[in-house]
Write an enzyme that holds these catalytic residues in place. Sequence first.
Site, PDB file in Angstrom:
ATOM      1  N   HIS A 124      -3.844 -33.125 -12.346  1.00  0.00           N
ATOM      2  CA  HIS A 124      -2.689 -33.442 -11.692  1.00  0.00           C
ATOM      3  C   HIS A 124      -2.686 -34.799 -11.073  1.00  0.00           C
ATOM      4  O   HIS A 124      -1.844 -35.513 -10.995  1.00  0.00           O
ATOM      5  CB  HIS A 124      -2.387 -32.577 -10.190  1.00  0.00           C
ATOM      6  N   ASP A 161      -4.510 -23.838 -17.522  1.00  0.00           N
ATOM      7  CA  ASP A 161      -4.514 -23.903 -15.881  1.00  0.00           C
ATOM      8  C   ASP A 161      -3.031 -23.285 -15.757  1.00  0.00           C
ATOM      9  O   ASP A 161      -2.299 -23.759 -16.621  1.00  0.00           O
ATOM     10  CB  ASP A 161      -4.697 -25.027 -15.047  1.00  0.00           C
ATOM     11  N   HIS A 163      -1.044 -24.408 -13.861  1.00  0.00           N
ATOM     12  CA  HIS A 163      -0.018 -25.380 -13.417  1.00  0.00           C
ATOM     13  C   HIS A 163       0.106 -26.525 -14.513  1.00  0.00           C
ATOM     14  O   HIS A 163      -1.071 -26.529 -15.412  1.00  0.00           O
ATOM     15  CB  HIS A 163      -0.235 -26.014 -12.199  1.00  0.00           C
ATOM     16  N   ASP A 248      -6.219 -19.848 -12.704  1.00  0.00           N
ATOM     17  CA  ASP A 248      -5.057 -19.394 -11.729  1.00  0.00           C
ATOM     18  C   ASP A 248      -4.087 -18.437 -12.465  1.00  0.00           C
ATOM     19  O   ASP A 248      -3.183 -17.924 -11.893  1.00  0.00           O
ATOM     20  CB  ASP A 248      -4.742 -20.469 -10.901  1.00  0.00           C
TER      21      ASP A 248
HETATM   22 ZN   LIG Z   1      -3.559 -24.711 -11.283  1.00  0.00          ZN
END
Ligand SMILES: [Zn+2]
Length: 344
Positions: A124, A161, A163, A248
């Site tokens: 991120h 991931d 996200h 995740d």
């Molecule tokens: Zn994540």
Amino acid sequence: MKVGFVYDPIYLKHDTGQHVENASRLEAIISHLEQTQLKQQLTHIQPRAATVEELSLVHHKQYISHIQDAAQRGGGWLDTDTVISPNSYQAAIYAAGGVISATEAVMDGEIGCAFALVRPPGHHATSQRAMGFCLFNNVAIATKYALVKYKLERILIIDFDVHHGNGTQATFYDNPQVLYISTHLYPFYPGTGGIDETGAGKAKGTTVNIPLPAGCGDAEYLQVFDQIITPAAKRFNPQLILVSAGYDPHWADELALMQVSVVGFAQMVKIIKRLADELCSGRLVFTLEGGYNLTALAASIKATFDVLLGNTNIEDPLGQSPRRFATPSITSLIKAIRAAHNLS
Ligand SMILES: [Zn+2]
């Protein structure tokens, strides 16, 4: 070929207290690898610290000193979900350096493939902003480093991931030398990663976003790997593959709403490994991003190593998802993404 792993206790010193991204994640992984005696099948790679020059392949120098200063002043919250402690800068430069060390070991032929077990995570982090538990974008830094140091022309980053790796996408959005492919829950944090975000200028088409609805499990992820990731990777023909490995999407992970099992991750890794073997002499580097259910995380990382080592017995202590969510149909989504990227 040897399978390597990067780890150093420095990563435990990024002290986030009760935060979900905390040192117990790596402790759980390492102790599981020890208990199952898998660790002895792996080659340890000692990480080094990334230099400021290397960090600045991706980040503004001002931002790098801001993180260093903030840690030196005792740490604190950098945004609503990213916290640092006095040793966080040190841990973070070793996290970026760890992925570099793993990449060097693979590129120099010392080992076949590697997994950098590092924290803080990175995908991120943007050029001038810490966010989503990330300080420096480890995978992006190692990618830029490999492009320069080894004069590579094509690197593939696969990010599974749950996200979207907004920082990684932003770093390479106009760089045709890097194909960034991300599977992620959408709409969800951080909000980016729509199908129409495909890259800019000469790099149009080298960002492939696969925004998935909640409830996707092993079958849906495998459909995506077979029908989008595999043909896109083959067409790009990378010289090196890096993976932002976040666990995740596991059904037991409380941060998201997916239903992948440990066996599902193993199947995804198998496809990635096959691509690396077929396209780039096996040159493959994983780096840890998210994954917050400690049992699922430790078992999934072990399963990842088992696949990389060629072990066929995959242990899944948690089993299949109890199906808290209905399984969505993603057939039309896959069709739309294939059309957007002219995949045939
Ligand atoms: Zn994540």
